[in-house]
Structures are given as C-alpha cells and as structure tokens.
Design an enzyme around this catalytic site. Structure first.
Site, short mmCIF file in Angstrom:
data_model
loop_
_atom_site.label_atom_id
_atom_site.label_comp_id
_atom_site.label_asym_id
_atom_site.label_seq_id
_atom_site.Cartn_x
_atom_site.Cartn_y
_atom_site.Cartn_z
CE LYS A 1 -3.86 -2.41 2.08
NZ LYS A 1 -4.79 -2.67 3.19
CG ASP B 1 -9.87 -0.01 5.09
OD1 ASP B 1 -9.54 -0.47 3.99
OD2 ASP B 1 -9.22 -0.16 6.15
CD GLN C 1 -3.72 -4.28 6.35
OE1 GLN C 1 -3.90 -3.19 5.82
NE2 GLN C 1 -3.92 -5.41 5.70
#
Ligand code: L34
Length: 297
Positions: free
Chosen positions: A52, A119, A96
């Site tokens: 990422k 997200d 995460q």
C-alpha cells in the site's frame, strides 16, 4: 480455456488515471496523504501494508506507516486514531486488520473520522452505501466491480453468486452490485456456511465470486461452462518446494475451474492489486472531498 483477467494490468491503468488527480491536488498545495496503522507482527499484514505505501509513493501520495507492538492497548490505539483524525495534513486513515484479539475492531473503526475512512468500514459509510448515497466504499468490492467492468464482464443483468458474507467483501459487494445503474443491476445470491447444497447455487452463477477464505475449495464440478470467476482468496499454504516454504493460492482450484470458465482472475495478480488501486482511488477522493468542504467559507 478461460481468459485470464489481468488484475495487475487493470490496477496499473487505474493508477495512471489517478496520477493527474494527485498532481492537481499537489499543485493546489493539497497533496493527498494516507496514514496506515499496523498493530503487531502478522506477516501477511506486513506484506499488504508495504504494498500500500509503495503504491502511494509511486503516485506521489504522501504516506506514513505507524507500527505499534502487538501488546498495544485499545486506549492507546484510540489515541493514535484521534491524533490522525485531528491532523489536517492526513486525508486517509487505514487501520490494517486483523487487530490483536484484545482490541475491539468495531470500536477502533468507529473512532475513525468517516471522511478519512478510506476503507469504507465506518458504520456511517456502510449506511450510506446501503441507502445509495455517494460515499467511501470498501476497496476490495470496489476493485471487483471495476475489474469486471474493465475486463468486459459487466455485471448488469447477470446472476452473481457470492460465496462468503464477510463485512469487508461479500456483504458490501452484494449491496453494490444490486444497486440501480449501468455499473451494477445484477441479480445477487449470497452463500455462506449456513447454505445447504452450495454447488446447487454456484452452478447457477454467471459470475462467481469466491470470498470464503479457504484454499482451493471451488472446484470444476461446482461451476457451469462459461462462468466468469473472481477469486478473492489469498491463502498461504505450506509448500516445501518454494524458497519461502509457502505459496499463495486462491479460494478457487484454478487449474480445474479454468478449463470450464470463460474468464478467471488469478491469485496472485487478480483482485489483490485492485484492492490497492482502489485504496489509492479512495485516498484521492477523500482528499478532494476534504479540500472541497474546507475551501468553502
Ligand atoms: N483495514 N485491513 C484493512 N483494509 C484492507 O483492505 C485489508 N485487506 C485485507 C486484509 N486486511 C485489511 C487488504 O488490503 C486483504 N488485503 C489485501 C490487499 C492486497 C493483496 C492481498 C490482500 C494483494 O495484493 N495480494 C497479492 C499477493 C501478495 C502476497 O504475496 O501475499 C496479489 O497479487 O493478490
């Protein structure tokens, strides 16, 4: 033999399109910034987080990774999230998953400012998706939708069977693909661990999305000829013949299903790179939204 849908190539195409938008924001002194929080030492998470930040750097998106030990308390993680919420240079926040067992994931996700929730996991963003309002949408389902459209397998009018009801893939994907509009308009069936006679459903799929998180369980006799298969699984299975001692494989038995399918996504190189491209997309979107709302007044 099925066409292999090249997720890496399509992800690259999306990232090239994003470059111009990043440069536009940068020229206005608003370089998009993504902050990624990684708690603990999960090896797969470390790999994904590295991918990422690497993508962000390639696009000129500013990024930083906050790495915290696995024994970090829920309260101190909440403090970190609060600081990122308050930092006006940060447009996207990603914690995460999975988090260590002693931390309540829902509590952390709900603490992220919805405008920075790249997200799309915050309940406010999930709710907006459900009622069809424009919002930040989870990256993997968004990547699947984009992959289908750009590879010439648009879901409109098709029967999409999703195996797996997770909050980050199956559920939001079903919501997205049943919406009205050219990019959706599919008929969707969701199968899960409570489904009896799974094959009777998967065999009726025009598009089969395997997102159950178990290696190679979808085999050839579970699909019909000409199906389009999207494999969301990223499983690490022990393999002593490889240098690392494992190989990465999907939820689909690629070799057998490939002989019946019209098209199939590989693992690696299918949905995974699309997830990351859509994270970049969401980060740019968050930066645009935030600068739009702060420049009026
Ligand atoms: N908060 N947690 C949060 N957001 C996410 O969107 C994720 N996810 C999932 C795990 N936890 C998360 C990801 O980023 C899974 N995931 C993810 C992203 C990218 C890839 C795989 C999973 C990926 O690009 N995989 C490569 C293979 C890499 C390897 O060797 O493992 C691929 O080509 O599929």
């Amino acid at each position: 033999m099925a066409e292999i849908i090249d997720g890496r190539r399509i992800a690259q195409e999306i990232k090239s399109e994003l470059l111009a938008r990043v440069q536009f924001l940068a020229a206005a002194g608003r370089t998009p910034k993504l902050s990624v929080v990684l708690v603990g030492e999960n090896v797969a998470s470390q790999i994904y987080v590295r991918m990422k930040t690497k993508s962000a750097v390639e696009l000129g998106i500013a990024s930083d990774t906050i790495i915290l030990p696995s024994e970090t308390s829920e309260e101190s993680l909440l403090d970190v999230v609060d600081k990122l919420n308050a930092d006006t240079a940060v447009h996207g926040i990603l914690v995460q998953l999975p988090l260590p067992a002693h931390i309540d994931e829902n509590r952390i996700i709900s603490a992220i400012s919805p405008e920075k929730d790249v997200d799309g996991f915050h309940p406010v963003n999930r709710g907006k998706l459900l009622v069809g309002e424009n919002t930040l949408v989870p990256c993997t389902p968004l990547g699947i939708q984009e992959l289908l459209i750009r590879s010439g397998h648009a879901p409109a009018g098709k029967h999409v069977v999703i195996v797996g009801r997770s909050k980050i893939v199956g559920l939001p994907l079903a919501t997205m693909l049943t919406q009205k509009g050219d990019r959706a308009n599919a008929t969707v069936t969701i199968c899960h661990t409570g489904t009896s006679n799974l094959s009777s459903f998967t065999r009726r799929a025009d598009i089969l999305v395997a997102a159950l998180g178990q290696a190679e369980v979808i085999v050839a006799d579970m699909v019909q000829d000409g199906v389009v298969v999207v494999d969301v699984g990223v499983n690490r299975v022990g393999d002593s013949s490889t240098e690392k001692g494992y190989r990465v494989t999907g939820d689909v038995d690629f070799d057998s299903v490939r002989s019946k399918a019209a098209a199939i996504t590989p693992v690696p190189g299918g949905v995974g790179p699309m997830t990351i491209a859509m994270l970049m997309h969401n980060t740019v979107q968050a930066a645009l939204n935030i600068s739009a709302s702060s420049s009026t007044g």
